[in-house]
Design a protein around this motif. Structure first.
Motif, PDB file in Angstrom:
ATOM      1  N   SER A   1       0.864  -1.187   0.000  1.00 42.99           N
ATOM      2  CA  SER A   1       0.000   0.000   0.000  1.00 42.99           C
ATOM      3  C   SER A   1       0.895   1.230   0.000  1.00 42.99           C
ATOM      4  N   GLY A   2       0.279   2.395  -0.274  1.00 44.68           N
ATOM      5  CA  GLY A   2       1.045   3.635  -0.291  1.00 44.68           C
ATOM      6  C   GLY A   2       1.729   3.878  -1.634  1.00 44.68           C
ATOM      7  N   ASP A   3       2.621   4.869  -1.637  1.00 43.44           N
ATOM      8  CA  ASP A   3       3.289   5.280  -2.872  1.00 43.44           C
ATOM      9  C   ASP A   3       4.289   4.244  -3.374  1.00 43.44           C
ATOM     10  N   LEU A   4       4.759   3.364  -2.490  1.00 43.84           N
ATOM     11  CA  LEU A   4       5.774   2.386  -2.871  1.00 43.84           C
ATOM     12  C   LEU A   4       5.188   1.026  -3.204  1.00 43.84           C
ATOM     13  N   THR A   5       3.907   0.950  -3.472  1.00 41.83           N
ATOM     14  CA  THR A   5       3.242  -0.327  -3.704  1.00 41.83           C
ATOM     15  C   THR A   5       3.945  -1.135  -4.803  1.00 41.83           C
TER      16      THR A   5
ATOM     17  N   GLN B   1      14.130  13.057   5.965  1.00 41.24           N
ATOM     18  CA  GLN B   1      14.860  12.836   4.714  1.00 41.24           C
ATOM     19  C   GLN B   1      16.126  12.001   4.916  1.00 41.24           C
ATOM     20  N   GLN B   2      16.635  11.922   6.134  1.00 41.21           N
ATOM     21  CA  GLN B   2      17.819  11.121   6.407  1.00 41.21           C
ATOM     22  C   GLN B   2      17.486   9.687   6.811  1.00 41.21           C
ATOM     23  N   ALA B   3      16.217   9.325   6.786  1.00 40.21           N
ATOM     24  CA  ALA B   3      15.821   7.955   7.106  1.00 40.21           C
ATOM     25  C   ALA B   3      16.256   7.026   5.969  1.00 40.21           C
ATOM     26  N   ASP B   4      16.489   5.748   6.301  1.00 41.37           N
ATOM     27  CA  ASP B   4      16.873   4.776   5.276  1.00 41.37           C
ATOM     28  C   ASP B   4      15.691   4.426   4.384  1.00 41.37           C
ATOM     29  N   ILE B   5      14.501   4.328   4.959  1.00 38.36           N
ATOM     30  CA  ILE B   5      13.276   4.084   4.197  1.00 38.36           C
ATOM     31  C   ILE B   5      12.377   5.285   4.445  1.00 38.36           C
ATOM     32  N   VAL B   6      12.271   6.157   3.435  1.00 36.04           N
ATOM     33  CA  VAL B   6      11.523   7.410   3.583  1.00 36.04           C
ATOM     34  C   VAL B   6      10.087   7.189   3.137  1.00 36.04           C
ATOM     35  N   LEU B   7       9.124   7.468   4.031  1.00 39.66           N
ATOM     36  CA  LEU B   7       7.691   7.392   3.734  1.00 39.66           C
ATOM     37  C   LEU B   7       7.116   8.794   3.891  1.00 39.66           C
ATOM     38  N   GLN B   8       6.524   9.332   2.806  1.00 39.12           N
ATOM     39  CA  GLN B   8       6.120  10.730   2.774  1.00 39.12           C
ATOM     40  C   GLN B   8       4.716  10.978   3.311  1.00 39.12           C
ATOM     41  N   GLN B   9       3.965   9.942   3.694  1.00 42.22           N
ATOM     42  CA  GLN B   9       2.597  10.155   4.179  1.00 42.22           C
ATOM     43  C   GLN B   9       2.601  11.010   5.460  1.00 42.22           C
ATOM     44  N   SER B  10       1.588  11.826   5.576  1.00 38.16           N
ATOM     45  CA  SER B  10       1.524  12.767   6.707  1.00 38.16           C
ATOM     46  C   SER B  10       1.340  12.069   8.049  1.00 38.16           C
ATOM     47  N   ASP B  11       0.783  10.830   8.077  1.00 42.75           N
ATOM     48  CA  ASP B  11       0.570  10.147   9.345  1.00 42.75           C
ATOM     49  C   ASP B  11       1.806   9.362   9.806  1.00 42.75           C
ATOM     50  N   ILE B  12       2.896   9.454   9.056  1.00 39.12           N
ATOM     51  CA  ILE B  12       4.149   8.810   9.438  1.00 39.12           C
ATOM     52  C   ILE B  12       4.980   9.785  10.264  1.00 39.12           C
ATOM     53  N   SER B  13       5.529   9.325  11.365  1.00 42.44           N
ATOM     54  CA  SER B  13       6.372  10.169  12.201  1.00 42.44           C
ATOM     55  C   SER B  13       7.733  10.362  11.532  1.00 42.44           C
TER      56      SER B  13
ATOM     57  N   SER C   1      -0.558   4.028   8.109  1.00 39.95           N
ATOM     58  CA  SER C   1      -1.435   3.476   7.077  1.00 39.95           C
ATOM     59  C   SER C   1      -0.669   2.747   5.968  1.00 39.95           C
ATOM     60  N   VAL C   2       0.640   2.684   6.053  1.00 41.69           N
ATOM     61  CA  VAL C   2       1.447   2.062   4.999  1.00 41.69           C
ATOM     62  C   VAL C   2       1.784   0.643   5.422  1.00 41.69           C
TER      63      VAL C   2
END
Length: 223
Positions: free
Chosen positions: A9-13, A29-41, A88-89
């Motif tokens: 699910s999400g942009d990386l489906t 942006q320095q995370a190894d796996i970047v998830l851009q959804q607003s509900d991600i910390s 949600s991802v």
């Protein structure tokens, strides 16, 4: 050991992500796996590699981290087929990549190839007789044959030296050498051209003399 997760699910489906070390998951942006959804910390969770096993740890995220729809508290061991969810991802845990074992036959073929290459190098490295002679140098005369007697100058004795051919009688070897004259034949064409040139020159000279005489006669008559 390399583990893999696949986004469902999400942009990386559909994308697969390899995990072979500790990796940070989040919106930063320095995370190894970047998830851009607003509900991600910004720093949501982390994958941990321990003793060839894969662990998942929640980093006090606002919307939580889930394994098989159960919210994660702290960290937990993952296994193939688990469904993990960051807010949600969602991702699916795939089987870890296994090391490829090389068949014994291939290993033996590789070893045989290496041995043949080594043998070929040794053959190339062997020196020719000429190279051995160059390395050893020329032997001294006394090492060649003890039966050969040498003079004080180091020259072998009892060796026949060819004599030069005798000089014919009446030949003075000290007389200077005179170059022999060469008769050069002039082509007939060149001779005829030379004759024609001389003839034309004679005619021209006679014409000039006649003109001078006529000029003198005219001057005398009309004086």
């Amino acid at each position: 050991m390399t583990w893999k997760i696949q986004a469902i699910s999400g942009d990386l489906t559909g994308q697969e992500i390899s995990i072979e070390r500790d990796m940070l998951v989040g919106r930063h942006q320095q995370a190894d796996i970047v998830l851009q959804q607003s509900d991600i910390s910004r720093k949501h969770a982390a994958f941990l590699c321990k003793d060839q096993a894969l662990w998942l740890q929640d980093l006090n995220s606002s919307n939580g981290t889930f394994i098989n729809d159960v919210r994660l508290e702290g960290e937990s061991l993952l296994k193939e087929g688990d469904i993990i969810q960051f807010a949600s991802v969602r991702f699916s845990v795939l089987a870890p990549a296994q090391a490829v074992e090389v068949p014994v036959e291939i290993e033996q073929s590789v070893e045989a190839l290496k041995e043949s290459e080594t043998a070929a190098q040794e053959v190339v490295a062997e020196k020719t007789p000429a190279q051995h002679m160059n390395d050893q140098g020329m032997p001294e005369l006394k090492e060649r044959d003890d039966s050969i007697q040498l003079t004080r100058d180091g020259m072998p004795t009892n060796v026949g030296i060819p004599k030069p051919a005798p000089i014919p009688e009446g030949v003075d070897i000290h007389a200077p050498v005179k170059p022999e004259a060469c008769n050069v034949e002039i082509p007939n064409t060149c001779v005829e051209q030379e004759r024609e040139t001389q003839k034309n020159a004679s005619i021209g000279l006679i014409s000039i003399i006649v003109l001078i005489i006529l000029a003198i006669i005219a001057w005398v008559l009309f004086k």
